[in-house]
Design a protein around this motif. Structure first.
Motif, short mmCIF file in Angstrom:
data_model
loop_
_atom_site.label_atom_id
_atom_site.label_comp_id
_atom_site.label_asym_id
_atom_site.label_seq_id
_atom_site.Cartn_x
_atom_site.Cartn_y
_atom_site.Cartn_z
N ALA A 28 -16.08 41.17 -40.79
CA ALA A 28 -14.96 40.67 -39.97
C ALA A 28 -13.70 40.46 -40.79
N THR A 50 -15.17 49.30 -33.75
CA THR A 50 -13.81 48.81 -33.61
C THR A 50 -12.87 49.92 -33.19
N ARG A 91 -14.75 41.64 -34.22
CA ARG A 91 -14.75 41.01 -35.54
C ARG A 91 -15.22 39.56 -35.44
#
Length: 208
Positions: free
Chosen positions: A128, A202, A7
């Motif tokens: 992010a 992620t 992020r």
């Protein structure tokens, strides 16, 4: 922790890309985007640089956004405007201090490329979910207050800046109109694509 680094990377790289896109649209010399025309106009009227005005105007918008959303000022957004302001001055004053394009076709290509780069970077850094650039925070505030789509909210924000830029004698031209009406749709296009990629990466890192 790895997810945090992903992020943070998307945030910082996205903001640097945004600053580069802004610099390209200014250097195209066809009229800067509304917010950038405002900052350039103010820079011509004062001893402060374009990057300095990015920061000053950003602080003002942080306050405005807080009033619109009836919440506390998002002071962490100061990080975003400092990064963008510093890098805009880096591109304009250090990397391209004497750059000048006269051929119309090259100016148009540079302007369009700059707009695409700007939207690309904005769509990346917003993934992010850290502090938004105050300009984009203004876009989301308008969306929430008026209940309109992101593209419409962005356009409203750009038109607001366009009016202010005109009042301070900022560089307004065909390029300004291109930014005003293309940046919203392009963010709308890139945002979900980055969302899929960032979320997927992620998850993969978190599983690892």
């Amino acid at each position: 922790m790895k997810a945090f680094y992903i992020r943070a990377l998307s945030y910082s790289v996205g903001l640097i890309i945004v600053s580069f896109g802004v610099a390209l649209t200014i250097l195209a010399n066809l009229g800067a985007g509304p917010w950038d025309a405002l900052n350039v106009g103010l820079a011509h009227l004062t001893p402060f640089s374009v990057g300095n005005w990015v920061i000053i105007v950003g602080v003002i918008l942080i306050i405005v956004n807080a009033l619109l959303t009836k919440s506390k000022p998002v002071l962490v957004s100061l990080l975003s405007i400092f990064i963008v302001g510093i890098f805009i001055d880096f591109w304009l004053l250090v990397v391209f201090p004497t750059f000048y394009v006269q051929e119309l076709i090259l100016q148009v290509v540079m302007m369009i490329f700059g707009i695409v780069v700007l939207a690309f970077g904005a769509s990346l850094y917003m993934q992010a979910e850290f502090a938004l650039i105050p300009i984009d925070g203004f876009m989301f505030a308008i969306r929430d207050v008026l209940g309109v789509k992101l593209m419409v909210a962005k356009t409203i924000g750009e038109l607001t800046a366009l009016t202010a830029a005109f009042l301070v004698g900022g560089p307004i031209g065909i390029g300004t109109l291109l930014v005003t009406f293309l940046i919203g749709p392009l963010i709308q296009l890139f945002f979900p694509q980055w969302q899929k990629r960032i979320n997927w990466k992620t998850v993969q890192y978190e599983k690892g």
